[in-house]
Motif scaffolding. Structure first.
Motif, PDB file in Angstrom:
ATOM      1  N   ALA A 179       0.840  -1.184   0.000  1.00 56.26           N
ATOM      2  CA  ALA A 179       0.000   0.000   0.000  1.00 56.26           C
ATOM      3  C   ALA A 179       0.885   1.248   0.000  1.00 56.26           C
ATOM      4  N   VAL A 180       0.281   2.411  -0.297  1.00 57.34           N
ATOM      5  CA  VAL A 180       1.053   3.649  -0.318  1.00 57.34           C
ATOM      6  C   VAL A 180       1.263   4.128   1.114  1.00 57.34           C
ATOM      7  N   LEU A 181       2.541   4.378   1.440  1.00 58.34           N
ATOM      8  CA  LEU A 181       2.864   4.824   2.787  1.00 58.34           C
ATOM      9  C   LEU A 181       2.985   6.332   2.827  1.00 58.34           C
ATOM     10  N   ALA A 182       3.584   6.894   1.795  1.00 54.74           N
ATOM     11  CA  ALA A 182       3.757   8.349   1.751  1.00 54.74           C
ATOM     12  C   ALA A 182       3.922   8.775   0.312  1.00 54.74           C
ATOM     13  N   GLU A 183       3.651  10.055   0.057  1.00 50.75           N
ATOM     14  CA  GLU A 183       3.767  10.564  -1.295  1.00 50.75           C
ATOM     15  C   GLU A 183       4.177  12.030  -1.213  1.00 50.75           C
ATOM     16  N   GLY A 184       5.038  12.490  -2.124  1.00 53.04           N
ATOM     17  CA  GLY A 184       5.464  13.888  -2.110  1.00 53.04           C
ATOM     18  C   GLY A 184       6.821  14.009  -2.756  1.00 53.04           C
ATOM     19  N   ASP A 185       7.493  15.196  -2.606  1.00 55.81           N
ATOM     20  CA  ASP A 185       8.827  15.251  -3.191  1.00 55.81           C
ATOM     21  C   ASP A 185       9.800  14.509  -2.281  1.00 55.81           C
ATOM     22  N   LEU A 186      10.993  14.260  -2.826  1.00 58.73           N
ATOM     23  CA  LEU A 186      11.908  13.352  -2.150  1.00 58.73           C
ATOM     24  C   LEU A 186      12.232  13.818  -0.733  1.00 58.73           C
ATOM     25  N   ALA A 187      12.512  15.112  -0.580  1.00 61.87           N
ATOM     26  CA  ALA A 187      12.882  15.631   0.737  1.00 61.87           C
ATOM     27  C   ALA A 187      11.764  15.383   1.741  1.00 61.87           C
ATOM     28  N   THR A 188      10.521  15.613   1.335  1.00 61.61           N
ATOM     29  CA  THR A 188       9.393  15.429   2.237  1.00 61.61           C
ATOM     30  C   THR A 188       9.279  13.989   2.705  1.00 61.61           C
ATOM     31  N   VAL A 189       9.298  13.054   1.739  1.00 64.42           N
ATOM     32  CA  VAL A 189       9.116  11.670   2.165  1.00 64.42           C
ATOM     33  C   VAL A 189      10.314  11.188   2.969  1.00 64.42           C
ATOM     34  N   GLN A 190      11.496  11.707   2.671  1.00 66.49           N
ATOM     35  CA  GLN A 190      12.668  11.255   3.428  1.00 66.49           C
ATOM     36  C   GLN A 190      12.606  11.700   4.877  1.00 66.49           C
ATOM     37  N   ASN A 191      11.866  12.755   5.129  1.00 71.17           N
ATOM     38  CA  ASN A 191      11.738  13.225   6.501  1.00 71.17           C
ATOM     39  C   ASN A 191      10.499  12.694   7.205  1.00 71.17           C
ATOM     40  N   ASP A 192       9.720  11.899   6.472  1.00 71.49           N
ATOM     41  CA  ASP A 192       8.497  11.351   7.048  1.00 71.49           C
ATOM     42  C   ASP A 192       8.846  10.285   8.085  1.00 71.49           C
ATOM     43  N   GLU A 193       8.252  10.418   9.266  1.00 70.12           N
ATOM     44  CA  GLU A 193       8.569   9.485  10.361  1.00 70.12           C
ATOM     45  C   GLU A 193       8.359   8.024   9.970  1.00 70.12           C
ATOM     46  N   ARG A 194       7.202   7.759   9.375  1.00 75.57           N
ATOM     47  CA  ARG A 194       6.872   6.367   9.072  1.00 75.57           C
ATOM     48  C   ARG A 194       7.823   5.786   8.039  1.00 75.57           C
ATOM     49  N   VAL A 195       8.222   6.618   7.081  1.00 78.57           N
ATOM     50  CA  VAL A 195       9.152   6.136   6.056  1.00 78.57           C
ATOM     51  C   VAL A 195      10.489   5.794   6.688  1.00 78.57           C
ATOM     52  N   ILE A 196      10.953   6.665   7.558  1.00 82.04           N
ATOM     53  CA  ILE A 196      12.234   6.409   8.222  1.00 82.04           C
ATOM     54  C   ILE A 196      12.157   5.103   8.996  1.00 82.04           C
ATOM     55  N   GLU A 197      11.036   4.923   9.657  1.00 80.26           N
ATOM     56  CA  GLU A 197      10.876   3.706  10.441  1.00 80.26           C
ATOM     57  C   GLU A 197      10.934   2.450   9.577  1.00 80.26           C
ATOM     58  N   VAL A 198      10.219   2.510   8.423  1.00 79.86           N
ATOM     59  CA  VAL A 198      10.191   1.356   7.526  1.00 79.86           C
ATOM     60  C   VAL A 198      11.583   1.036   7.017  1.00 79.86           C
ATOM     61  N   TYR A 199      12.349   2.087   6.682  1.00 76.32           N
ATOM     62  CA  TYR A 199      13.673   1.847   6.112  1.00 76.32           C
ATOM     63  C   TYR A 199      14.717   1.504   7.161  1.00 76.32           C
ATOM     64  N   LEU A 200      14.590   2.122   8.344  1.00 73.47           N
ATOM     65  CA  LEU A 200      15.620   1.883   9.350  1.00 73.47           C
ATOM     66  C   LEU A 200      15.234   0.758  10.290  1.00 73.47           C
ATOM     67  N   GLY A 201      13.937   0.535  10.426  1.00 76.44           N
ATOM     68  CA  GLY A 201      13.459  -0.419  11.411  1.00 76.44           C
ATOM     69  C   GLY A 201      13.678  -1.866  11.026  1.00 76.44           C
ATOM     70  N   ARG A 202      14.416  -2.092   9.922  1.00 75.28           N
ATOM     71  CA  ARG A 202      14.583  -3.490   9.523  1.00 75.28           C
ATOM     72  C   ARG A 202      15.836  -4.098  10.120  1.00 75.28           C
TER      73      ARG A 202
END
Ligand SMILES: Nc1ncnc2c1ncn2[C@@H]1O[C@H](COP(=O)(O)OP(=O)(O)OP(=O)(O)O)[C@@H](O)[C@H]1O
Ligand SMILES: [Mg+2]
Lengths: 369, 279
Positions: free
Chosen positions: B256-279
């Motif tokens: 499913a879509v977690l976040a959408e926007g320009d790169l800087a915005t999504v890179q600062n999104d809490e949930r995105v960081i969690e998905v990428y770092l939380g592994r």
């Protein structure tokens, strides 16, 4: 730039060296050998015997089948192990005409073929209608195998049956047909098939003139098959086939429908086999259900593998090598022929994956280097 | 070829297949400026939900990047769009009118969607030139291919594309077998094949995997020049590449879509960081 006429594109598909080779072949097969057979007396050292002419004609028929097999297997990657069926069907259809040409000269002096009299049949079955017409029989030689191949191919390819599954089904097809033709009631002479032919178009079938005519005709058809095959594989059509062989799903994502391509080459291949079968029967003088045996169809694949898949000329060479050895072996040591054939196949698969033509290319490359 | 005959060819070609959705064919209807519309798409494999109520809208002329961890469903999404996988639920429209779920793979390709696979799939036994030739947008029925020949304009188009993907030079040039190309060159050849089809929408699954930095940069330039005239959907893991592309970014996670926007915005999104770092 104006459009290049089709005839010129067709001719350009075969390179100059190919045309020269075909020219030499035509001169030998259509002029020299017939002349040596007809003109020179039998005791002359250069006389070509009836045995040689018949063997040569037979091998050229096999060569046509091998080229047809190469089109479908070598170029489209579809291994048919049922091509003997189409060869036999062509032979049977033309054999029906040959049976009708016997007229009342059979042992029962009846209008019906001998085997029907023997079965106590009073009239010809409906599917023998028109079999006394030469032209109608020629048309059927093409139509019957084409129809069967088309219908079979349509369902097999539409269901995306591939690889070894397809090969097995084609084996089953020819085997089933053989069992059907073995039955007397099927109306094709049962396990004896057709033989004792007398005439074609009223001319004696065993005369030297007829023998060289059929021989030259077979040579002509073989050359035409090679030219046609060469055109097909160099046309865009052939490149799509090669692409299907590499990756069928990718071809679909490019917007091609592989079904039509496979069906076209499959049906054409079957028709070429049928023509070869029709030329074979009057030269050999017999057709029976044994021609449909699964082993025969497998042997066709061996000719192609020995000569070199995907090279068109290789299968011709392969058919010649295997069948010349076969005539030698079956005379000298009949019981060893199948061992030799098996050993040949294993040897080629292990050491000559590209067959004789591949070996030739490797030698050429080494000489250059 | 003018538009009318081209249309007729399309329809004849489709007439040869078993599925009859001819009415809906023709030009893609872009009246609402949307070229691809996915609504509530779900796909499951043996109970595992690879796509889970996925929503996605791509505008005409847009260059969209899709990122997401391994197994997020990025490739599966492309499979659904191109007809390789059928969705269990949801709707998938190309333009306003073309319902992709009713078309076969070949019909979708004809409608104007081109795809580059994650694993480069080119025809290894054909030459570079022949690979492009087969991809060329033209009548692709068997009986036409029997007599087809390349016109001057088609040759020019292949030559142009060869230059664009830089495969015109080097040993053997366009005549070398495609199987001999390097991994990066194969990727480019496949991109070239996409361009030959002249699709309206290009789906590119990890197009720069295996490319050198230099090649990656040139690919980004190429894609940016294509946007506008074409719409592009690019799946990538290479963040530097995504930054070069500069388009809108969609992050997929668990189908499913977690976040959408320009790169800087999504890179600062809490949930995105969690998905990428939380592994
Ligand atoms: N044919 C299939 N059968 C079963 N499971 C599948 C199939 N195709 C994909 N999956 C599963 O669905 C999930 C999504 O796969 P998908 O290939 O779409 O991921 P992705 O986002 O492209 O990942 P990657 O970045 O590694 O390419 C994965 O867990 C995968 O194992
Ligand atoms: Mg993927």
């Amino acid at each position: 730039m104006t459009r290049t006429p089709f005839v010129i594109r067709f001719c350009n598909a075969t390179p100059k060296s190919g045309w020269i080779a075909l020219g030499i072949f035509a001169a030998i097969a259509m002029l020299l050998l017939p002349a040596l057979h007809l003109v020179l007396p039998p005791e002359h050292p250069l006389h070509v015997s009836a045995y040689v002419i018949t063997l040569g004609g037979k091998i050229m028929c096999y060569a046509i089948v091998a080229v047809a097999m190469d089109l479908i297997w070598g170029h489209a990657g579809i291994l048919s192990l049922g091509h003997g069926l189409f060869f036999a069907l062509g032979g049977y259809v033309f054999g029906m005409y040959l049976m009708r040409q016997i007229g009342r000269d059979g042992s029962y002096q009846s209008d019906l073929p001998d085997f029907m009299v023997f079965l106590d049949w009073k009239e010809l079955p409906w599917y023998w209608a028109g079999s006394d017409s030469f032209l109608w029989s020629l048309a059927l030689v093409l139509i019957v195998p084409a129809l069967i191949a088309y219908v079979f191919g349509y369902f097999a390819f539409r269901s995306r049956i591939k690889g070894v599954y397809f090969s097995i089904i084609t084996q089953a097809l020819t085997f089933a047909a053989m069992l059907l033709f073995f039955r007397n009631e099927t109306g094709f002479g049962g396990n004896n098939g057709f033989t004792d032919f007398k005439r074609i178009l009223g001319y004696g079938v065993t005369t030297p003139e007829m023998r060289v005519t059929l021989f030259a005709l077979t040579a002509l058809v073989l050359m035409a098959t090679l030219l046609l095959g060469r055109y097909l594989v160099t046309a865009k059509f052939g490149r799509v086939l090669a692409a299907i062989r590499d990756s069928e799903s990718r071809v679909m994502f490019l917007g091609y429908n592989p079904l039509h391509y496979k069906l076209a080459i499959w049906t054409l291949s079957a028709m070429l086999c049928a023509v070869a079968g029709a030329l074979y029967v009057p030269q050999v003088g017999i057709i029976n259900p044994g021609e449909m045996s699964p082993a025969n169809s497998i042997e066709i694949a061996i000719w192609v593998a020995v000569g070199g898949r995907g090279t068109l000329i290789g299968p011709v060479i392969g058919a010649a090598i295997v069948n010349l050895s076969k005539s030698y072996f079956t005379m000298a040591f009949p019981e060893y022929w199948l061992f030799f054939l098996g050993a040949l196949f294993v040897g080629v698969t292990l050491w000559l994956p590209d067959g004789v033509v591949g070996l030739w290319k490797r030698i050429q490359a080494r000489r250059v280097a | 070829m003018n538009a009318v005959t081209e249309n007729r060819h399309d329809q004849e070609w489709l007439g040869g297949t078993s599925i009859g959705h001819l009415k809906r064919h023709g030009e893609v209807d872009l009246s609402h400026r949307v070229i691809l519309y996915l609504e509530d798409i779900s796909v499951s494999f043996d109970g595992f939900k690879a796509l889970n109520n996925l929503h996605l809208t791509i505008d005409a002329g847009e260059l969209r990047c899709i990122i997401g961890p391994n197994g997020a469903g990025k490739t599966t999404m492309m499979d659904v769009i191109t007809g390789k996988t059928r969705s269990d639920a949801g709707r998938c429209f190309f333009g306003q009118t073309i319902d992709l779920s009713t078309l076969s793979e070949a019909e979708i390709a004809h409608a104007g969607i081109g795809r580059k696979f994650q694993k480069p799939t080119i025809f290894e036994n054909l030459s570079v030139f022949e690979n492009l030739e087969l991809a060329l947008k033209t009548d692709k029925r068997a009986r036409v291919s029997l007599f087809a020949w390349l016109g001057d304009d088609q040759r020019d188009k292949i030559t142009d594309t060869l230059k664009q993907i830089r495969l015109d030079k080097g040993v053997g040039g366009a005549d070398r077998p495609a199987g001999l190309l390097s991994h990066g060159q194969k990727q480019w050849l496949e991109i070239g094949m996409l361009l030959m089809q002249d699709p309206k929408l290009l789906l590119l699954d990890e197009p720069v995997a295996g490319m050198t930095d230099d090649e990656t940069e040139r690919t980004a330039e190429l894609f940016k020049s294509l946007a506008g005239k074409h719409s592009l959907v690019v799946v990538e893991h290479d963040m530097a590449f995504i930054e070069q592309l500069g388009g809108k970014v969609t992050v997929l996670h668990e189908g499913a879509v977690l976040a959408e926007g320009d790169l800087a915005t999504v890179q600062n999104d809490e949930r995105v960081i969690e998905v990428y770092l939380g592994r």
